[in-house]
Scaffold this motif. Structure first.
Motif, PDB file in Angstrom:
ATOM      1  N   UNK A 188      -7.067   0.928   0.457  1.00 36.66           N
ATOM      2  CA  UNK A 188      -6.622   1.413  -0.847  1.00 36.66           C
ATOM      3  C   UNK A 188      -7.499   2.576  -1.308  1.00 36.66           C
ATOM      4  N   UNK A 189      -8.792   2.436  -1.111  1.00 36.76           N
ATOM      5  CA  UNK A 189      -9.729   3.494  -1.482  1.00 36.76           C
ATOM      6  C   UNK A 189      -9.454   4.757  -0.670  1.00 36.76           C
ATOM      7  N   UNK A 190      -9.181   4.611   0.602  1.00 39.03           N
ATOM      8  CA  UNK A 190      -8.889   5.767   1.454  1.00 39.03           C
ATOM      9  C   UNK A 190      -7.577   6.426   1.021  1.00 39.03           C
ATOM     10  N   UNK A 191      -6.575   5.629   0.670  1.00 36.58           N
ATOM     11  CA  UNK A 191      -5.286   6.180   0.223  1.00 36.58           C
ATOM     12  C   UNK A 191      -5.486   7.013  -1.047  1.00 36.58           C
ATOM     13  N   UNK A 192      -6.198   6.467  -2.011  1.00 31.24           N
ATOM     14  CA  UNK A 192      -6.397   7.177  -3.272  1.00 31.24           C
ATOM     15  C   UNK A 192      -7.207   8.445  -3.055  1.00 31.24           C
ATOM     16  N   UNK A 193      -8.265   8.353  -2.278  1.00 35.26           N
ATOM     17  CA  UNK A 193      -9.088   9.541  -2.041  1.00 35.26           C
ATOM     18  C   UNK A 193      -8.337  10.596  -1.242  1.00 35.26           C
ATOM     19  N   UNK A 194      -7.504  10.187  -0.307  1.00 32.61           N
ATOM     20  CA  UNK A 194      -6.688  11.140   0.450  1.00 32.61           C
ATOM     21  C   UNK A 194      -5.703  11.833  -0.477  1.00 32.61           C
ATOM     22  N   UNK A 195      -5.078  11.059  -1.361  1.00 35.23           N
ATOM     23  CA  UNK A 195      -4.150  11.636  -2.338  1.00 35.23           C
ATOM     24  C   UNK A 195      -4.864  12.663  -3.219  1.00 35.23           C
ATOM     25  N   UNK A 196      -6.029  12.306  -3.745  1.00 37.60           N
ATOM     26  CA  UNK A 196      -6.765  13.221  -4.624  1.00 37.60           C
ATOM     27  C   UNK A 196      -7.212  14.475  -3.873  1.00 37.60           C
ATOM     28  N   UNK A 225       0.829  -1.185   0.000  1.00 35.95           N
ATOM     29  CA  UNK A 225       0.000   0.000   0.000  1.00 35.95           C
ATOM     30  C   UNK A 225       0.879   1.257   0.000  1.00 35.95           C
ATOM     31  N   UNK A 226       1.992   1.184   0.710  1.00 38.66           N
ATOM     32  CA  UNK A 226       2.904   2.328   0.766  1.00 38.66           C
ATOM     33  C   UNK A 226       3.479   2.618  -0.620  1.00 38.66           C
ATOM     34  N   UNK A 227       3.796   1.570  -1.376  1.00 41.40           N
ATOM     35  CA  UNK A 227       4.345   1.784  -2.709  1.00 41.40           C
ATOM     36  C   UNK A 227       3.280   2.343  -3.648  1.00 41.40           C
ATOM     37  N   UNK A 228       2.044   1.942  -3.461  1.00 37.07           N
ATOM     38  CA  UNK A 228       0.951   2.526  -4.241  1.00 37.07           C
ATOM     39  C   UNK A 228       0.871   4.022  -3.970  1.00 37.07           C
ATOM     40  N   UNK A 229       0.969   4.399  -2.703  1.00 44.18           N
ATOM     41  CA  UNK A 229       0.966   5.822  -2.346  1.00 44.18           C
ATOM     42  C   UNK A 229       2.168   6.529  -2.971  1.00 44.18           C
ATOM     43  N   UNK A 287       8.196  11.038   1.004  1.00 39.98           N
ATOM     44  CA  UNK A 287       7.720  11.861   2.116  1.00 39.98           C
ATOM     45  C   UNK A 287       6.223  12.138   2.006  1.00 39.98           C
ATOM     46  N   UNK A 288       5.790  12.532   0.830  1.00 33.52           N
ATOM     47  CA  UNK A 288       4.367  12.786   0.633  1.00 33.52           C
ATOM     48  C   UNK A 288       3.570  11.484   0.741  1.00 33.52           C
ATOM     49  N   UNK A 289       4.139  10.388   0.243  1.00 29.46           N
ATOM     50  CA  UNK A 289       3.463   9.089   0.340  1.00 29.46           C
ATOM     51  C   UNK A 289       3.262   8.690   1.796  1.00 29.46           C
ATOM     52  N   UNK A 290       4.255   8.947   2.631  1.00 29.07           N
ATOM     53  CA  UNK A 290       4.116   8.621   4.051  1.00 29.07           C
ATOM     54  C   UNK A 290       3.063   9.495   4.718  1.00 29.07           C
ATOM     55  N   UNK A 291       2.970  10.756   4.315  1.00 31.22           N
ATOM     56  CA  UNK A 291       1.924  11.626   4.847  1.00 31.22           C
ATOM     57  C   UNK A 291       0.540  11.120   4.451  1.00 31.22           C
ATOM     58  N   UNK A 292       0.404  10.715   3.196  1.00 30.59           N
ATOM     59  CA  UNK A 292      -0.872  10.187   2.727  1.00 30.59           C
ATOM     60  C   UNK A 292      -1.220   8.909   3.487  1.00 30.59           C
ATOM     61  N   UNK A 293      -0.234   8.038   3.677  1.00 29.66           N
ATOM     62  CA  UNK A 293      -0.480   6.791   4.407  1.00 29.66           C
ATOM     63  C   UNK A 293      -0.870   7.067   5.855  1.00 29.66           C
ATOM     64  N   UNK A 294      -0.202   8.041   6.478  1.00 30.75           N
ATOM     65  CA  UNK A 294      -0.533   8.374   7.856  1.00 30.75           C
ATOM     66  C   UNK A 294      -1.976   8.868   7.964  1.00 30.75           C
ATOM     67  N   UNK A 295      -2.383   9.720   7.046  1.00 31.67           N
ATOM     68  CA  UNK A 295      -3.763  10.206   7.042  1.00 31.67           C
ATOM     69  C   UNK A 295      -4.740   9.063   6.785  1.00 31.67           C
ATOM     70  N   UNK A 296      -4.377   8.164   5.886  1.00 31.78           N
ATOM     71  CA  UNK A 296      -5.248   7.031   5.561  1.00 31.78           C
ATOM     72  C   UNK A 296      -5.399   6.105   6.763  1.00 31.78           C
ATOM     73  N   UNK A 297      -4.306   5.837   7.462  1.00 35.17           N
ATOM     74  CA  UNK A 297      -4.396   4.970   8.631  1.00 35.17           C
ATOM     75  C   UNK A 297      -5.202   5.629   9.753  1.00 35.17           C
ATOM     76  N   UNK A 298      -5.103   6.941   9.859  1.00 35.64           N
ATOM     77  CA  UNK A 298      -5.897   7.642  10.866  1.00 35.64           C
ATOM     78  C   UNK A 298      -7.386   7.519  10.536  1.00 35.64           C
ATOM     79  N   UNK A 299      -7.724   7.679   9.270  1.00 36.18           N
ATOM     80  CA  UNK A 299      -9.121   7.529   8.853  1.00 36.18           C
ATOM     81  C   UNK A 299      -9.595   6.092   9.056  1.00 36.18           C
ATOM     82  N   UNK A 300      -8.721   5.125   8.800  1.00 39.92           N
ATOM     83  CA  UNK A 300      -9.065   3.719   9.015  1.00 39.92           C
ATOM     84  C   UNK A 300      -9.296   3.457  10.500  1.00 39.92           C
TER      85      UNK A 300
END
Length: 150
Positions: A44-52, A1-5, A13-26
């Motif tokens: 995965x859906x949360x990661x993509x939506x957080x990125x967008x 999932x991290x590599x997808x981010x 760095x930005x990928x880790x921020x997105x993952x952190x936000x996604x895990x918080x939402x999860x």
């Protein structure tokens, strides 16, 4: 999932921020998730939506060019091709990049991508088509052919 981010964002760095936000939402949605079997798809859906959402929020921010080498060096055969594709992918609009990463990197169906992005299958197909067309334009007609054929 991290590599997808990472593929979506273009840097770790930005990928880790997105993952952190996604895990918080999860974590916040944890009690509501009765069916734990689909947690990977949900994340995965949360990661993509957080990125967008981040891309929409920071639309004014432009990519800055530096003279520093890339964060990761690929040492596989054809690594330079991978870098060229990655650089071309990073120039696509966020939505097209998300569709291409989910469709071709995560090998998701059109319907699954549509569900992850909260859009119609027609939107996924059109964004995929536009993204691939743009990539082909950036990479050139001879890209991907064997060096012997060229």
């Amino acid at each position: 999932m991290r590599f997808t981010a990472y593929l979506l964002c273009g840097n770790w760095h930005e990928a880790e921020d997105v993952m952190q936000s996604a895990f918080m939402k999860l974590y916040q949605a944890g009690p509501k998730l009765a069916d734990r079997s689909g947690i990977e798809a949900y994340l995965r859906q949360v990661v993509v939506r957080t990125f967008l959402a981040e891309r929409r929020r920071l639309r004014w921010r432009r990519e800055e060019l530096t003279d520093a080498p890339p964060e990761e060096v690929f040492d596989t055969p054809g690594a330079e091709d991978g870098l060229v594709v990655w650089e071309a992918l990073s120039t696509l609009p966020a939505r097209q990049r998300a569709v291409l990463v989910l469709r071709y990197w995560n090998d998701m169906s059109v319907e699954d991508v549509a569900a992850a992005l909260g859009c119609s299958t027609g939107t996924v197909k059109s964004q995929s088509s536009k993204g691939l067309l743009t990539l082909r334009g950036k990479l050139g007609p001879g890209f991907g052919r064997s060096r012997l054929e060229a």
